[in-house]
Scaffold this active site. Structure first.
Site, short mmCIF file in Angstrom:
data_model
loop_
_atom_site.label_atom_id
_atom_site.label_comp_id
_atom_site.label_asym_id
_atom_site.label_seq_id
_atom_site.Cartn_x
_atom_site.Cartn_y
_atom_site.Cartn_z
N HIS A 269 -20.97 -12.11 -14.75
CA HIS A 269 -21.85 -12.95 -13.92
C HIS A 269 -21.06 -14.17 -13.50
O HIS A 269 -20.29 -14.71 -14.29
CB HIS A 269 -23.09 -13.37 -14.71
CG HIS A 269 -24.21 -13.85 -13.85
ND1 HIS A 269 -24.25 -15.14 -13.37
CD2 HIS A 269 -25.30 -13.22 -13.37
CE1 HIS A 269 -25.34 -15.28 -12.62
NE2 HIS A 269 -25.99 -14.13 -12.60
N ASP A 320 -29.07 -6.35 -14.40
CA ASP A 320 -29.10 -5.03 -13.78
C ASP A 320 -28.82 -3.90 -14.75
O ASP A 320 -29.22 -2.75 -14.51
CB ASP A 320 -28.06 -4.96 -12.64
CG ASP A 320 -28.47 -5.83 -11.47
OD1 ASP A 320 -29.66 -5.79 -11.11
OD2 ASP A 320 -27.62 -6.57 -10.95
N1 COA Z 1 -16.01 -4.93 -15.06
C1 COA Z 1 -14.72 -5.10 -15.36
N2 COA Z 1 -14.10 -6.28 -15.24
C2 COA Z 1 -14.81 -7.31 -14.80
C3 COA Z 1 -16.16 -7.22 -14.48
C4 COA Z 1 -16.77 -5.96 -14.63
N3 COA Z 1 -18.05 -5.79 -14.34
N4 COA Z 1 -16.63 -8.41 -14.09
C5 COA Z 1 -15.59 -9.26 -14.14
N5 COA Z 1 -14.50 -8.59 -14.59
C6 COA Z 1 -13.20 -9.16 -14.81
C7 COA Z 1 -12.42 -9.24 -13.51
O1 COA Z 1 -11.66 -8.07 -13.25
C8 COA Z 1 -11.55 -10.44 -13.76
O2 COA Z 1 -10.50 -10.06 -14.62
P1 COA Z 1 -9.02 -10.59 -14.38
O3 COA Z 1 -9.15 -12.09 -14.51
O4 COA Z 1 -8.24 -9.93 -15.45
O5 COA Z 1 -8.67 -10.17 -12.99
C9 COA Z 1 -12.44 -11.37 -14.57
O6 COA Z 1 -13.37 -10.52 -15.23
C10 COA Z 1 -13.20 -12.37 -13.71
O7 COA Z 1 -13.89 -11.65 -12.68
P2 COA Z 1 -14.26 -12.28 -11.28
O8 COA Z 1 -14.56 -11.16 -10.32
O9 COA Z 1 -13.26 -13.29 -10.85
O10 COA Z 1 -15.58 -13.06 -11.63
P3 COA Z 1 -16.70 -13.43 -10.60
O11 COA Z 1 -17.36 -14.61 -11.13
O12 COA Z 1 -16.20 -13.50 -9.21
O13 COA Z 1 -17.57 -12.10 -10.68
C11 COA Z 1 -19.26 -10.59 -10.64
C12 COA Z 1 -18.88 -12.02 -10.97
C13 COA Z 1 -20.76 -10.43 -10.95
C14 COA Z 1 -19.04 -10.33 -9.15
C15 COA Z 1 -18.45 -9.61 -11.47
O14 COA Z 1 -18.64 -9.86 -12.84
C16 COA Z 1 -18.74 -8.16 -11.14
O15 COA Z 1 -18.17 -7.60 -10.19
N6 COA Z 1 -19.65 -7.50 -11.93
C17 COA Z 1 -20.06 -6.14 -11.64
C18 COA Z 1 -21.14 -6.11 -10.57
C19 COA Z 1 -22.47 -6.59 -11.09
O16 COA Z 1 -22.91 -6.20 -12.16
N7 COA Z 1 -23.11 -7.41 -10.29
C20 COA Z 1 -24.42 -7.97 -10.59
C21 COA Z 1 -24.28 -9.43 -10.82
S1 COA Z 1 -25.81 -10.21 -11.18
#
Ligand code: COA
Length: 384
Positions: A269, A320
């Site tokens: 998140h 979710d």
């Molecule tokens: N699965 C695997 N790795 C994940 C992950 C996931 N669901 N969510 C984050 N990570 C990892 C990223 O690969 C990254 O790793 P790295 O630093 O080694 O590259 C790190 O965690 C940070 O991720 P980042 O995408 O920069 O964080 P964010 O704040 O932009 O992302 C989300 C937030 C929600 C977009 C992200 O956690 C995600 O894509 N989750 C899956 C989709 C989801 O469930 N969305 C509903 C959200 S309410």
């Protein structure tokens, strides 16, 4: 906003950590309550309120009295019938259309036929909000039923919002199992109703800040909710659980996914780094519903995925993740998971749009320019 070393405004990719406005609607904190809607702890609302009470709280600023709730429910019921133009639109959408796309265009069309279309004062915006709250479930259900050659059904004034939604989407009603499912659906609707400045809510507020109409702002929000990094995640989690199929395949599946650097949907998140209080609530209900239904397969797989994700990545499930387990048990069609999210979040969006209208300031941030340095214009005939 702070300043960077060069004296300009600080840049934060994805607006991470940026306070982009004020809101009295909800408070996200990672402390004991986790989340509050207008001061009420999410756990109290999820365990004791109906979704209708929570929608009223968000839109009108207070929990309703019994009389106010009765009037609100009656008002919702009078708004169920869809305008003819929207029914006609549902009849001509391409069979391959995703329900979120139908919803986006359908809400835009509802805006054109709304009796208050030309008005934006607070009272008109509230009337539009109530209409959308009533009409969105009908729009989703009618479009789904038509696309799958199922008979059209009507909601019942004797049923709650959640009971009607379950019936419209799955034909389930009346028996004990359906009642247990509707109770869990009610909880999930409450949990989905509001979460401050996430991408779709912010999109709605950006649109509203130009003084566009409420339906236009909601259309922007639906467009932003569709993507798998946000609302689409619940559908993607169900796809993952179905792909894993059985608990003995779960651990290997997650480890392979992580080895391939794939994102495991339903985890992580942008704001909540120590876990999502809503996830713990829906997990409890998903587990109980699995037992009631005599089918713990999806829950068992989910807990294994959850354990490995926490161990290997330090990532916690978001709302979710276990919601998808509950929706699989309810047999809600998978492409309707994100539209169900809209049935609930419409309350939060409309409340935000009205709050933006009440204290409006055009939202217009700046961009850091990273393009080419200044260049001389070359006439067309001399370009190579
Ligand atoms: N699965 C695997 N790795 C994940 C992950 C996931 N669901 N969510 C984050 N990570 C990892 C990223 O690969 C990254 O790793 P790295 O630093 O080694 O590259 C790190 O965690 C940070 O991720 P980042 O995408 O920069 O964080 P964010 O704040 O932009 O992302 C989300 C937030 C929600 C977009 C992200 O956690 C995600 O894509 N989750 C899956 C989709 C989801 O469930 N969305 C509903 C959200 S309410």
């Amino acid at each position: 906003m702070g300043e960077d070393k060069g004296g300009g405004p600080a840049y934060s990719p994805g607006l991470e950590g940026v306070i982009a406005g004020e809101s009295a609607l909800c408070e996200v904190d990672e402390g004991a309550a986790g989340l509050r809607y207008r001061g009420y702890a999410i756990g109290d609302l999820a365990e004791q309120a109906t979704f209708e009470e929570v929608a009223y709280l968000l839109l009108f600023g207070k929990l309703p009295t019994r009389k106010e709730l009765g009037d609100f429910t009656a008002q919702l019921q009078t708004q169920w019938p869809l305008p003819g133009s929207v029914e006609a639109f549902i009849g001509v959408v391409p069979p391959s259309a995703h329900p979120m796309d139908i919803l986006r265009t359908g809400v835009s069309l509802l805006g054109m036929t709304d009796p208050d279309a030309a008005d934006s004062p607070r009272e008109a915006s509230l009337r539009k909000s109530v209409r959308l709250l009533a009409q969105i479930p009908i729009l989703i259900a009618n479009a789904h039923r038509l696309a799958h050659a199922k008979r059209q059904v009507q909601p019942s004034p004797d049923q709650s919002f959640a009971e009607n939604l379950l019936y419209l989407l799955t034909d389930r009603h009346a028996d004990e199992q359906a009642k247990a499912m509707a109770r869990v659906l009610n909880v999930s609707l409450i949990l989905y109703a509001e979460h401050e400045f996430n991408a779709p809510t912010f999109a709605a507020r950006v649109a509203a800040s130009t003084l566009t109409d409420l339906h236009a702002a909601v259309t922007a929000a639906i467009a932003a909710l569709k993507g798998p990094l946000h609302g689409g995640a619940n559908e993607a989690v169900a796809a993952m659980l179905l792909e894993i199929k059985s608990r003995d395949r779960a651990e290997r599946w997650v480890r392979d996914a992580l080895a391939q650097k794939r994102r495991v949907m339903g985890f992580g998140h942008r704001v909540l780094h120590k876990g999502d209080a809503r996830s713990a609530i829906i997990q409890r209900h998903a587990e109980a519903l699995s037992r009631t239904c005599g089918d713990t397969r999806w829950y068992d797989i989910a807990t294994i995925v959850d354990r490995i994700m926490q161990q290997e990545k330090g990532l916690y499930p978001n709302l979710d993740f276990y919601t998808a387990v509950a929706y699989l048990l309810m047999e809600i069609p998978r492409d309707l998971y994100t539209p169900v999210f809209v049935c609930s979040r419409i309350a939060g969006w409309c409340a935000h749009i009205i709050e933006q209208q009440d204290h409006n300031r055009l939202i217009r941030p700046r961009a850091a320019y990273v393009g080419p340095p200044p260049q001389a214009y070359v006439p067309l005939e001399r370009r190579t």
